[in-house]
Design an enzyme around this catalytic site. Structure first.
Site, mmCIF file in Angstrom:
data_model
loop_
_atom_site.group_PDB
_atom_site.id
_atom_site.type_symbol
_atom_site.label_atom_id
_atom_site.label_comp_id
_atom_site.label_asym_id
_atom_site.label_seq_id
_atom_site.Cartn_x
_atom_site.Cartn_y
_atom_site.Cartn_z
ATOM 1 N N ARG A 21 73.156 53.370 34.660
ATOM 2 C CA ARG A 21 72.936 51.923 34.790
ATOM 3 C C ARG A 21 73.781 51.093 33.838
ATOM 4 O O ARG A 21 74.089 49.952 34.134
ATOM 5 C CB ARG A 21 71.463 51.581 34.551
ATOM 6 C CG ARG A 21 70.659 51.731 35.780
ATOM 7 C CD ARG A 21 69.269 51.133 35.650
ATOM 8 N NE ARG A 21 68.573 51.473 36.879
ATOM 9 C CZ ARG A 21 67.273 51.682 36.993
ATOM 10 N NH1 ARG A 21 66.508 51.573 35.925
ATOM 11 N NH2 ARG A 21 66.750 51.984 38.151
ATOM 12 N N ASP A 46 63.605 49.486 32.274
ATOM 13 C CA ASP A 46 64.072 49.266 33.648
ATOM 14 C C ASP A 46 64.576 47.836 33.873
ATOM 15 O O ASP A 46 65.047 47.507 34.963
ATOM 16 C CB ASP A 46 62.940 49.565 34.641
ATOM 17 C CG ASP A 46 62.604 51.050 34.667
ATOM 18 O OD1 ASP A 46 63.487 51.872 34.335
ATOM 19 O OD2 ASP A 46 61.459 51.394 35.020
HETATM 20 C C1 S3P Z 1 58.526 55.718 34.115
HETATM 21 C C2 S3P Z 1 59.173 55.940 32.928
HETATM 22 C C3 S3P Z 1 60.536 55.465 32.662
HETATM 23 C C4 S3P Z 1 61.002 54.428 33.691
HETATM 24 C C5 S3P Z 1 60.630 54.814 35.081
HETATM 25 C C6 S3P Z 1 59.126 54.957 35.212
HETATM 26 C C7 S3P Z 1 57.152 56.254 34.269
HETATM 27 O O1 S3P Z 1 61.419 56.573 32.729
HETATM 28 O O2 S3P Z 1 62.391 54.226 33.605
HETATM 29 O O3 S3P Z 1 61.061 53.837 36.004
HETATM 30 O O4 S3P Z 1 56.445 55.835 35.213
HETATM 31 O O5 S3P Z 1 56.741 57.087 33.448
HETATM 32 P P1 S3P Z 1 61.745 57.489 31.427
HETATM 33 O O6 S3P Z 1 60.527 58.212 31.074
HETATM 34 O O7 S3P Z 1 62.826 58.419 31.890
HETATM 35 O O8 S3P Z 1 62.207 56.511 30.391
#
Ligand code: S3P
Length: 446
Positions: free
Chosen positions: A358, A327
């Site tokens: 993004r 992120d």
């Molecule tokens: C998250 C996992 C990530 C991240 C998101 C929060 C989580 O996503 O980008 O902001 O809390 O499990 P992805 O699992 O799609 O990578």
């Protein structure tokens, strides 16, 4: 959030040295999971430091709609859960707004229940791929009664009489997919196994263990993590102190690095190694970041980060680091715009399926503000200008993406000319205090 509300632009301008001591809100990932597991467990869960952003509040609403009691008493959130296996069928669709984590994890949580649950969200969430969660759920016997083209929301799930436990190898590095399968496993008789070839944030595993689930994690020599959870066990309410979100800390942190003369302390930031890729990268670039008062709270390491303005130099960010900073690329790209030389970021395919594409949104924002960059299929190269000369003057399209909004406001603080974003509204999904916190440090944002 009303997607049709009038956009609220914001402009950030070259600012004097930033100074002060701040606390960022609670970690978003841990906040979602606290409400979900608290809402599922037997008895009471007490949460302090919860992120009161729109995304997390939607998760709270969803858990309430399925039988949990959730109230705020002073600075504490009190959750009384239904007991594992005892969630109720919601009477209305669950509206997750902009929240990928809330919606995907809840699909896992309720998918195996023999009930009908409809999931809806805003324009950004309705474009995001849900097949990555629906595929393993289908293997467990969950029916997808209705979904948008390409397995998108709005969608409706109906669970089987008895969900089948599965062994699932996660095909992309995604903590959301891993977590959805583990949460689904809580309601299947027997052992559900998730094989994770690349480690992603481990909050679900850690918190499930804390709530008393029978869960084990094994990492054999080949490095693939095997996570096994036994379904239909009892979960018991917990006391949780949510640490500060490193993904939110990233914004004042990078701002302090690029605004000359700055000296800022960000207190109580989560230091879990599955989340610290940005700090590692910035230190490689020459950032002056020191870790003060390292300590343990509720099974997680936290520290106060002291950040002083620094001369940064470009680096290559290896693809294997991506999951620990997924992120943070938008704000890293901003740091790179003020670094000497070239910063190459590799292995960014997952950035294409976030709240916006993004990778494209960052590249267009950099270009609109005179920064030399190259967008590849899964790479981004940024050529920086340490003095900020020629940077700024553009308007950035945020595409309903909070992190694009905050990253480019940070850019404007050190750029020669102001940087405008088309809409600040989505910042409230993850960091409602962003503008007050930043202006309190001396940032000029209006
Ligand atoms: C998250 C996992 C990530 C991240 C998101 C929060 C989580 O996503 O980008 O902001 O809390 O499990 P992805 O699992 O799609 O990578």
């Amino acid at each position: 959030m009303n997607a049709h509300a009038k956009p609220m632009p914001a402009t950030a301008s070259k600012s004097p040295a930033l100074a002060g001591q701040v606390r960022v809100p609670g970690d978003k990932s841990i906040s979602h999971r606290s409400l979900m597991l608290g809402g599922l467990a037997s008895g009471e869960t007490r949460i302090t430091g919860l992120l009161e952003g729109e995304d997390v509040l939607r998760t709270g609403d969803a858990m309430r709609a399925m039988g949990a009691r959730i109230t705020r008493q002073g600075s504490e959130w009190i959750v009384t859960g239904t007991g594992n296996g005892c969630l109720l069928e919601p009477e209305a669709p669950l509206d997750f707004g902009n929240a990928g984590t809330g919606s995907r994890l809840t699909m896992g949580l309720v998918g195996p229940y023999e009930m009908t649950t409809r999931f809806i969200g805003d324009a950004s969430l309705s474009k995001r791929p849900m097949g990555r969660v629906l595929d393993p759920l289908r293997q467990m016997g969950v029916q997808v009664l209705e979904a948008g083209a390409g397995d998108r929301m709005p969608l409706t799930l109906r669970g089987p009489r008895h969900a089948a436990p599965i062994t699932y190898r996660v095909p992309m590095p995604s903590a959301q997919v891993k977590s959805a399968v583990l949460l689904a496993g809580l309601n299947a008789r027997g052992v559900t196994t998730v094989i994770e070839p690349v480690k992603t944030r481990d909050h679900t595993e850690k918190m499930l263990a804390g709530f008393g689930a029978a869960i084990e994690v094994e990492t054999p020599a080949d490095g693939e993590r095997h996570i096994r959870v036994e379904g239909q066990g009892r979960l018991a309410g917990q006391v949780i102190a949510v640490p500060g979100d490193p993904s939110s800390a990233a914004f004042p942190l990078v701002a302090a690095l690029i605004v000359p003369g700055s000296d800022v302390v960000i207190e109580n930031v989560l230091m879990n190694e599955s989340r610290t890729g940005l700090v590692t990268t910035l230190i490689e670039m020459g950032a002056d970041i020191s870790f003060e008062n390292r300590r343990d709270t509720g099974g997680e390491e936290v520290a106060d980060l002291r950040v002083r303005a620094s001369e940064l130099a470009g680096v290559v960010v290896p693809p294997e680091r991506a999951p620990s900073m997924i992120d943070e690329y938008p704000v890293l790209a901003v740091a790179a715009a003020f670094a000497k030389g070239e910063t190459k970021m590799l292995g960014l395919d997952e950035l294409r399926v976030k709240e916006s594409d993004r990778l494209a949104a960052v590249a267009r924002g950099l270009e609109a503000n005179g920064v030399d960059c190259e967008e590849g299929a899964d790479t981004l190269v940024v050529r920086g200008r340490p003095d900020g000369k020629g940077i700024g003057g553009g308007t950035v399209e945020t595409h309903l993406d909070h992190r694009i909004a905050m990253a480019f406001l940070v850019m404007g603080l050190a750029a020669e000319k102001p940087v405008t974003i088309d809409d600040r509204a989505m910042i409230a999904t993850s960091f409602p205090e962003f503008l007050t916190l930043m202006t309190g440090l001396g940032a000029e944002i209006a």
